[in-house]
Design an enzyme around this catalytic site. Structure first.
Site: not given
Length: 238
Positions: A73, A77-78, A91
């Protein structure tokens, strides 16, 4: 997370288990996610500063890949950013250790299609090479200050376009077209998005390439107008 020790991977400070809910305590990253940090500072960085952020992510992923972990992922955003603008991979909710055949199979759960390699979406097989594809999307996000990849396209349209050979065009570093993404940087993105996963670069090679650009900025210059090329890509695919 407790076994990770790298300057570009988020550090686990401890775990609180005395009361519920059980809490994970991580180092404080004052600037939040890379996505929000870029969006808040739109058009404020040079290409070299943006590449420095991308370099940190590549370094963290090099460390994880050498420990046989896949993230699954990887996206802006992570990634978390601290006071010194150091980017750290975070994350790990979807991360997994690779099996002996260098793949991880999954039968359920949501997949972030716009950041995921087509073969991982279709076959549910994740590899370090599929993380490299995701890194190419992240690099695109960085170079356009957190713009959403594939804009408002739906997941099915994205997969159909990718199958027909479409790849994201070079992003602009400025809404006023004062800065454009260097061609060599977009070429690196394209190499991450190679249809054949075996032909995608390794994270150590990606970091090495970005290091060369940072040490010798003249390598970022190019003759072809990215604005012209971007228009050509859209005309060809729309």
């Amino acid at each position: 997370m407790g076994q990770f020790d790298d300057p570009n991977v988020i550090h686990l400070e401890g775990v609180v288990v005395k009361d519920l809910p059980i809490l994970i305590v991580m180092e404080f990253m004052s600037n939040g996610s890379l996505q929000s940090f870029l969006q808040k500072n739109d058009d404020k960085f040079t290409a070299l500063q943006l590449l420095g952020m991308a370099r940190g992510v590549a370094s963290g992923m090099k460390y994880l890949s050498e420990k046989s972990y896949i993230h699954r992922d990887l996206a802006a955003r992570n990634i978390l950013v601290n006071d010194d603008m150091v980017c750290k991979v975070a994350d790990f909710g979807m991360s997994r250790e690779l099996s002996k055949d260098d793949t991880y199979d999954t039968t359920g759960g949501k997949i972030p299609v716009k950041w995921t390699a087509p073969e991982a979406v279709q076959l549910k097989k994740f590899t370090i090479a599929s993380d490299v594809w995701s890194y190419g999307i992240l690099l695109w996000e960085v170079m356009c200050y957190g713009e959403r990849p594939y804009w408002n396209w739906g997941n099915n349209e994205v997969l159909e376009r990718l199958a027909s050979g479409f790849r994201l065009p070079p992003p602009m570093l400025s809404e006023y077209f004062l800065q454009s993404c260097p061609k060599v940087v977009h070429d690196l993105m394209l190499s991450c998005w190679h249809k054949d996963r075996v032909k995608r670069p390794k994270f150590k090679d990606i970091r090495g390439t970005i290091d060369k650009w940072i040490q010798s900025p003249e390598l970022l210059t190019h003759e072809e107008s990215v604005v012209t090329k971007r228009a050509t890509v859209f005309l060809k695919n729309d």
